[in-house]
Design an enzyme around this catalytic site. Structure first.
Site, PDB file in Angstrom:
ATOM      1  N   ASP A 205      23.659  48.722 -29.799  1.00  0.00           N
ATOM      2  CA  ASP A 205      23.422  49.523 -28.609  1.00  0.00           C
ATOM      3  C   ASP A 205      22.321  50.531 -28.956  1.00  0.00           C
ATOM      4  O   ASP A 205      22.087  50.815 -30.140  1.00  0.00           O
ATOM      5  CB  ASP A 205      24.718  50.235 -28.216  1.00  0.00           C
ATOM      6  CG  ASP A 205      24.578  51.025 -26.923  1.00  0.00           C
ATOM      7  OD1 ASP A 205      23.835  50.572 -26.042  1.00  0.00           O
ATOM      8  OD2 ASP A 205      25.207  52.085 -26.812  1.00  0.00           O
TER       9      ASP A 205
ATOM     10  N   ASP B 117      29.204  52.246 -28.335  1.00  0.00           N
ATOM     11  CA  ASP B 117      30.025  53.455 -28.225  1.00  0.00           C
ATOM     12  C   ASP B 117      30.691  53.609 -26.868  1.00  0.00           C
ATOM     13  O   ASP B 117      31.592  54.421 -26.707  1.00  0.00           O
ATOM     14  CB  ASP B 117      29.182  54.696 -28.524  1.00  0.00           C
ATOM     15  CG  ASP B 117      28.014  54.857 -27.546  1.00  0.00           C
ATOM     16  OD1 ASP B 117      27.728  53.896 -26.801  1.00  0.00           O
ATOM     17  OD2 ASP B 117      27.397  55.933 -27.530  1.00  0.00           O
TER      18      ASP B 117
ATOM     19  N   ASP C  62      30.710  48.536 -23.867  1.00  0.00           N
ATOM     20  CA  ASP C  62      30.493  47.779 -25.103  1.00  0.00           C
ATOM     21  C   ASP C  62      31.766  47.095 -25.598  1.00  0.00           C
ATOM     22  O   ASP C  62      31.701  46.207 -26.441  1.00  0.00           O
ATOM     23  CB  ASP C  62      29.983  48.712 -26.219  1.00  0.00           C
ATOM     24  CG  ASP C  62      28.645  49.345 -25.870  1.00  0.00           C
ATOM     25  OD1 ASP C  62      27.788  48.635 -25.323  1.00  0.00           O
ATOM     26  OD2 ASP C  62      28.462  50.541 -26.133  1.00  0.00           O
TER      27      ASP C  62
END
Length: 1051
Positions: free
Chosen positions: A366, A728, A732
């Site tokens: 990410d 996070d 996700d």
């Protein structure tokens, strides 16, 4: 019944109200709400039915190696019971072997159940994100605290600053001019999102484009609104994420290590079964006999007692072949690995993940909060220079909300000219944000951009020397205060006291700016404005110069400023413009809501006119900056053959700018084929997707939704890649669950992401992943070392029993002795091999393939060579004691025992028919072994020979542990003191062996006696050559590697 879904984001408010048959002013009736609840259900996430405890326990025994141990324990228990009844010994000592095996299996089951039960917590964490109460209109009146689970589609809900959104909703009307929502945990956007009531024009668009929708679990950070509930429970976006997490859990596969161990267990089963059968069949003549050669095949005599005896030998062979301690040593090694990783800020939640990291081939990361700090910071700001057509650009260090993190390069607080003072004043006063601390982490209260501007003001300092000194002393005192949660912003407070705020013109989507009217210390009013650079510059007529004078903002000056801003934007900076106005007309003496001019502030349509003819001050460039260490970590990944892909919900240009800065792309000139939005990539044919993912170098996917992340991870796994996924946010979690190893952020990560992950980064640092990968590779190498050590030792035990059966001599090792060696004596050295130092070039090698064999043909050959020597030495010393009076000058007959020939030893079963065979009593330690029956010389009397065999086996395995320090490097290159834990473990193992030798009670359980100094010299002399044999094999291996490398270079 499922809700009828429709694209509310692309429908007008009136059409949505008509669809739900509801009015904004009245809301649903109680009767209608109840009817819809029966139809749509409750607004809550479904509780997944977990596996019952008994099923989880049974699952832990569904493993090849465990099944082998269970069968061995059962057979061992049965034989111990029968033997105990025959001999009259019914004490616990006869059951030592099966009890120890069962204890190991129970321990493994407990660990496995604990891991399973913790895996489902991600779904529970999702439920904690749901709002508990909502302010709803029902029956024409306001219900201020309706339980959120009672909401139904069509309900009218009021939301304001700080509220958590209870379900997915369509915004019907804004009660304040601006509405901002923090939805980064759901979409990955780094900034709070501006929302409105206007519908979109595309039915199928990503979440980020649904500007008129609010999603369950997100938070209102600015403004207030009235909404229509469109989806509840499992139909909400957060509900879909729960479904995706559940589906990803179903797709979880065995780790590479588990697959290798299962494969190894299956081969071991076949080998053990075959060898045991051969050993039993070889001895068939001992329990099946015929009277003479002319007798019928079916006319034979069967001895159940002898058949059982030889079956026990086969069981002993199985016990010798099974590395009972291997599951415990692997668990210990992985646990030690988790401890090492925790010291490097990587907290491993699932033990096998430690090893999985070592063969990771792709890291899908990410962006927000992982590669970047997830804390907005000012990177540059500019004002006009002393001459009209020049600019001054100031660069700012620091990537967090900590005011003391970095500073302004080349800055002098004593020389703040007028334009810089005005910029500082606007940043401090035209601002509603604040800061607070959580331990060492600084966090924003309000909008991240505004928090970053306040940090900039603190770095700029003050023009007043006395105030500067006073604030410095106050900050020093606050560092030692008890309350460490508050952050003292002394410079901002100084500006706020100096310029008293008396009115605010809120931000709106049309003019893209906000402003405040302040009362200056001089008593006059001033308008301070900040907003989108283009919008502020467009409404400015003059610019402020450093000396405080004003100049006309002509086209040339505009172009100069715009070219500077374009350069800032190309670096991924978000540019804000700053301006002010002193000539306020009827607002010049404005002081309160009772002032006649206040009516102009009630309608936002008037704000653009009030904010006209501004004096432009400067531009500030902000961004969510990359972490300092990420660039080096990306380089390390490239060297280690690991591909890095960035999958983010942020917009394309921002993602590309960050990825270019961190060095993700090998070719920095063109991003063609390296940057896609989630929709663009998923629209491509699968063959094209595979082609893109197979290319070397990094790739970035922007505007990615949870399903896009899962599709990419799933496709990579189908291609045979071992995928590590970092993240996070809530969005996700499904991909974290689906990946081979999910990695969550510990500081900024949501609880949902942490619970779905296999590993949590305590410092949110991408480079920690690289350190963890290196540790994972080292752990795998060490694991191979102790597996090589344990299996080669076990092969030696198998060969010793096989030789015993083939030669027809008495068994030189009994099952309880083999179990002791496998579990206790071998355990410490095998565990200590887990502390082997990592190779220096471990991160310069490509990751191993997941299908690489744990034991290849060359390693197997080495096992057989070393094992053959172990077997020969163990059986050889047993035979030597019976048949040789001395060996290499060592007197073996000094204890007084009778020397016999090898032929007599091999035919010991017929000793009852021998004439004149009267073996002498002999000494064993301080006691004399006397034999009532001459044939007892091969049963009771073998205690000394058996002790020598066991001692040789222990000593030879200690020397063999030195061989396992390195697969190919000589002990000269990798000396034993490189791993002091191994030397300590060898001492412990020898110490434990001495305990059972010289403590009478234990010696009787294990059927052994003390040895003399001469006998210990014999043990060492027979054991030591195993080191020389493996050194020769290592030399051959190194030579072959050198030849292969030379051939590759020549090619």
């Amino acid at each position: 019944m499922e809700e009828k879904l429709f694209p509310a984001w692309s429908w007008s408010v009136e059409r949505c109200l008509k669809e739900y048959n509801v009015k904004l002013s009245k809301g649903l009736s109680s009767f209608e709400a109840e009817t819809r609840r029966e139809r749509y259900g409750w607004n809550e996430l479904k509780k997944e039915k977990g596996k019952p405890l008994w099923f989880l326990i049974l699952e832990q025994f569904d493993d090849v190696l465990v099944k082998i141990l269970l069968i061995a324990a059962f057979i061992s228990f049965t034989l111990a019971y029968l033997e105990g009844n025959e001999s009259g010994h019914t004490g616990l000592e006869v059951y030592v072997e099966p009890v120890v095996i069962l204890l190991i299996l129970m321990l493994n089951a407990i660990v496995g159940v604990w891991q399973e039960t913790s895996a489902g917590k991600a779904l529970e964490a999702l439920k904690n994100m749901q709002c508990e109460y909502a302010k709803v209109r029902r029956d024409g009146r306001c219900v201020p605290d309706l339980p959120a689970r009672e909401l139904v589609p069509g309900d009218i809900v009021e939301l304001r600053v700080g509220d958590k959104v209870p379900s997915d909703m369509r915004i019907a009307t804004l009660t304040m001019s601006t509405l901002r929502v923090e939805q980064s945990s759901l979409t990955g956007e780094s900034m709070p999102v501006l929302k409105g009531t206007s519908p979109g024009f595309v039915d199928d668009c990503e979440l980020q484009a649904k500007d008129c929708m609010l999603f369950a679990g997100t938070t209102i950070v600015n403004g207030s609104c009235i909404c229509i509930v469109t989806s509840i429970g499992m139909d909400t976006e957060i509900g879909k994420i729960q479904t995706q997490i559940s589906e990803a859990s179903q797709e979880e596969q065995d780790t590479p290590l588990t697959e290798k161990l299962n494969e190894f267990g299956e081969r071991l089963t076949t080998a053990i079964g075959t060898v045991c059968l051969i050993v039993w069949v070889i001895n068939y003549q001992n329990f099946i006999t015929w009277d003479n050669s002319n007798t019928s095949v079916w006319n034979f005599h069967f001895s159940f007692e002898k058949c059982t005896y030889h079956f026990k030998i086969a069981v002993a062979l199985a016990v010798a072949a099974i590395p009972e301690g291997l599951p415990a040593v692997i668990t210990t090694c992985l646990a030690l690995g988790t401890r090492k990783m925790a010291q490097k800020h990587a907290i491993v939640r699932k033990l096998p993940s430690v090893e999985t990291l070592g063969c990771t081939t792709v890291i899908c990361s990410d962006k927000t909060g992982t590669l970047t700090t997830n804390q907005m910071s000012v990177n540059e700001f500019l004002t006009l220079g002393k001459k009209l057509y020049t600019t001054r650009v100031f660069r700012v260090d620091g990537t967090t909300y900590n005011p003391k993190d970095g500073g302004i390069i080349g800055w002098s607080k004593c020389n703040m000219d007028d334009s810089l003072q005005t910029l500082a004043e606007i940043c401090a006063v035209c601002n509603d944000a604040g800061l607070y601390r959580e331990g060492y982490l600084f966090r924003a209260i309000g909008l991240p951009t505004e928090a970053a501007l306040k940090v900039l003001v603190e770095k700029m300092g003050l023009p007043d020397a006395k105030a500067r000194s006073r604030i410095h002393d106050a900050e020093f005192a606050s560092d030692f205060s008890i309350n460490h949660t508050t952050v003292k912003l002394g410079c901002c407070e100084w500006w706020i006291k100096r310029s008293k705020r008396i009115a605010a013109l809120e931000f709106d989507r049309v003019r893209k700016s906000m402003s405040v009217i302040v009362r200056e210390s001089t008593g006059s009013n001033r308008l301070l404005v900040k907003g989108a650079f283009e919008s502020v510059l467009e409404r400015s007529s003059h610019v402020q110069l450093p000396d405080g004078s004003f100049a006309l903002l002509d086209e040339a000056c505009k172009q100069l400023i715009m070219s500077n801003v374009h350069e800032m934007s190309s670096k991924g900076l978000r540019c804000l413009g700053f301006a002010f106005k002193d000539d306020l007309g009827e607002f010049s003496d404005y002081n309160s809501e009772t002032h006649p001019a206040h009516k102009w502030l009630l309608d936002p349509v008037n704000y653009s006119e009030i904010e006209s003819n501004l004096i432009f001050v400067g531009v500030v460039g902000l961004r969510d900056p990359p972490r300092d260490e990420v660039h080096k970590a990306i380089e390390d990944c490239n060297c280690a053959g690991i591909k890095v892909m960035v999958i983010t919900g942020d917009n394309k240009s921002t993602a590309e700018a960050v990825c270019q800065e961190i060095g993700l792309f090998l070719d920095k000139t063109s991003l063609k084929g390296k940057s896609f939005t989630g929709k663009e990539f998923t629209a491509l044919p699968v063959s094209k997707q595979i082609e893109i993912l197979s290319k070397p170098g990094g790739i970035v996917f922007s505007r990615a939704e949870p399903r896009h992340k899962q599709d990419i991870v799933r496709l990579l796994k189908d291609m045979g890649e071992i995928v590590a996924m970092t993240g996070d946010g809530v969005n996700d979690a499904p991909a974290l669950k689906l990946a081979d190893i999910g990695i969550s952020m510990g500081i900024t990560g949501t609880e949902v992401a942490k619970q779905a992950a296999d590993m949590v980064l305590a410092d949110d640092n991408f480079s920690t992943i690289v350190s963890a990968v290196a540790e994972g590779r080292a752990i795998y190498n060490n694991m191979k070392s102790f597996i090589r050590y344990m299996i080669s030792s076990n092969v030696g035990e198998v060969i010793s029993i096989f030789l015993t059966a083939a030669l027809g001599i008495p068994e030189c090792l009994i099952p309880v002795q083999l179990l002791w060696v496998n579990l206790v004596t071998d355990g410490p050295p095998a565990t200590a091999l887990g502390f082997n130092p990592a190779d220096v070039d471990i991160m310069q090698k490509p990751p191993r393939k997941s299908n690489d064999a744990l034991i290849n043909s060359w390693v197997l050959f080495r096992y057989m060579v070393i094992g053959s020597y172990v077997g020969l030495a163990t059986v050889g010393v047993f035979v030597m004691w019976y048949t040789q009076p001395s060996f290499m000058g060592i007197d073996l007959a000094s204890d007084g025992h009778t020397i016999i020939s090898l032929a007599e030893l091999r035919s010991w079963g017929q000793c009852s028919s021998w004439t004149d065979f009267l073996p002498n009593p002999f000494l064993a330690g301080d006691r004399e072994i006397s034999l009532a029956d001459p044939c007892d010389y091969f049963t009771v009397g073998k205690v000394k020979a058996m002790t020598l065999s066991l001692s040789v086996l222990v000593a030879i395995e200690m020397f063999n542990s030195l061989n396992a320090l390195s697969e190919d490097n000589s002990l000269i290159q990798m000396p034993p003191w490189r791993n002091p834990w191994l030397l300590l473990a060898m001492l412990v193992s020898f110490g434990l062996h001495f305990v059972i030798l010289y403590v009478p009670f234990l010696a009787s359980i294990f059927g052994i006696v003390p040895l003399s100094l001469n006998e210990w010299l014999l043990v060492i002399l027979v054991s030591a050559p195993v080191v020389l044999i493996d050194e020769v094999l290592k030399f051959i291996s190194r030579k072959q590697c050198w030849i292969d490398d030379h051939k590759q270079k020549m090619a």
